[in-house]
Design a protein around this motif. Sequence first.
Motif, PDB file in Angstrom:
ATOM      1  N   LYS A  49       7.874 -26.674 -46.088  1.00  9.11           N
ATOM      2  CA  LYS A  49       7.321 -27.475 -47.180  1.00  9.11           C
ATOM      3  C   LYS A  49       8.020 -27.251 -48.521  1.00  9.11           C
ATOM      4  O   LYS A  49       7.845 -28.034 -49.443  1.00  9.11           O
ATOM      5  N   SER A  50       8.799 -26.191 -48.641  1.00 12.28           N
ATOM      6  CA  SER A  50       9.379 -25.809 -49.926  1.00 12.28           C
ATOM      7  C   SER A  50      10.421 -26.814 -50.426  1.00 12.28           C
ATOM      8  O   SER A  50      11.433 -27.054 -49.771  1.00 12.28           O
ATOM      9  N   PRO A  51      10.189 -27.364 -51.634  1.00  7.64           N
ATOM     10  CA  PRO A  51      11.192 -28.251 -52.226  1.00  7.64           C
ATOM     11  C   PRO A  51      12.313 -27.459 -52.925  1.00  7.64           C
ATOM     12  O   PRO A  51      13.347 -28.016 -53.280  1.00  7.64           O
ATOM     13  N   ILE A  52      12.109 -26.168 -53.103  1.00  3.04           N
ATOM     14  CA  ILE A  52      13.067 -25.329 -53.833  1.00  3.04           C
ATOM     15  C   ILE A  52      14.232 -24.902 -52.951  1.00  3.04           C
ATOM     16  O   ILE A  52      15.377 -24.878 -53.380  1.00  3.04           O
ATOM     17  N   ILE A  53      13.939 -24.593 -51.690  1.00  2.00           N
ATOM     18  CA  ILE A  53      14.985 -24.128 -50.775  1.00  2.00           C
ATOM     19  C   ILE A  53      15.835 -25.318 -50.341  1.00  2.00           C
ATOM     20  O   ILE A  53      15.325 -26.331 -49.885  1.00  2.00           O
ATOM     21  N   LYS A  54      17.136 -25.173 -50.490  1.00  2.00           N
ATOM     22  CA  LYS A  54      18.066 -26.256 -50.170  1.00  2.00           C
ATOM     23  C   LYS A  54      18.123 -26.501 -48.658  1.00  2.00           C
ATOM     24  O   LYS A  54      17.934 -25.579 -47.869  1.00  2.00           O
ATOM     25  N   PRO A  55      18.402 -27.761 -48.257  1.00  2.00           N
ATOM     26  CA  PRO A  55      18.421 -28.107 -46.828  1.00  2.00           C
ATOM     27  C   PRO A  55      19.367 -27.242 -45.981  1.00  2.00           C
ATOM     28  O   PRO A  55      19.008 -26.853 -44.870  1.00  2.00           O
ATOM     29  N   ASP A  56      20.558 -26.936 -46.491  1.00  2.00           N
ATOM     30  CA  ASP A  56      21.490 -26.135 -45.688  1.00  2.00           C
ATOM     31  C   ASP A  56      20.951 -24.727 -45.456  1.00  2.00           C
ATOM     32  O   ASP A  56      21.117 -24.140 -44.390  1.00  2.00           O
ATOM     33  N   LYS A  57      20.257 -24.174 -46.455  1.00  2.00           N
ATOM     34  CA  LYS A  57      19.638 -22.859 -46.319  1.00  2.00           C
ATOM     35  C   LYS A  57      18.475 -22.917 -45.314  1.00  2.00           C
ATOM     36  O   LYS A  57      18.318 -22.023 -44.472  1.00  2.00           O
ATOM     37  N   LYS A  58      17.673 -23.988 -45.392  1.00  2.00           N
ATOM     38  CA  LYS A  58      16.577 -24.168 -44.438  1.00  2.00           C
ATOM     39  C   LYS A  58      17.127 -24.238 -43.020  1.00  2.00           C
ATOM     40  O   LYS A  58      16.579 -23.636 -42.105  1.00  2.00           O
TER      41      LYS A  58
END
Length: 186
Positions: A49-58
């Motif tokens: 759900k986190s908008p802070i964590i970037k997609p590549d990191k997710k």
Amino acid sequence: MQNPRLASRYAKSLVDLAAEKGQLEAVRADMLVLQQIIKGNRDVANLLKSPIIKPDKKQKILSAILTGKIGDLTAAFIQLLVIKGRESNLPEIVTEFEKQYNVLRNISKVKITTAVPLDTAVLGVIKQKVEAGTDKTIELETAVEPELIGGFVLESDDRLYDASVLRDLKDIRKQFLENIYTPNIK
């Protein structure tokens, strides 16, 4: 639920693709693993759900968590969700996948809640009785709620049958409160 239509579309696409590739059972097993991970680990749910964590990191974190636990098709599907920015919908997609899988396989989930745990022989009889009234395969889930006092509550699809002592007591209480024959005493 954040977006039931979106979850339904993604789940339908995954069900169709898995069926086409002959991997429906494997993908269902993956969905059950995902469901356990998401429900059992609040950090994973927060990551999605986190908008802070970037997609590549997710993607890297999810890959590290899920490698060896899910198949390639499911991993590619999750990667697609992250790329499209839809990973926050994964819990709903997993739930919707299970619903669509059950429809496809003609499975009906039935939940029976009792005041005390039931033994397997009684559960077998209940399952037979419920299956006799339908052409579906029944998956029986059990729960124990001592506050029912006795009896049971049976939930199936969109039906609820409450034969608990607690409900009877509530009905009696309601009748006493609404009794028109009792004069209002002040």
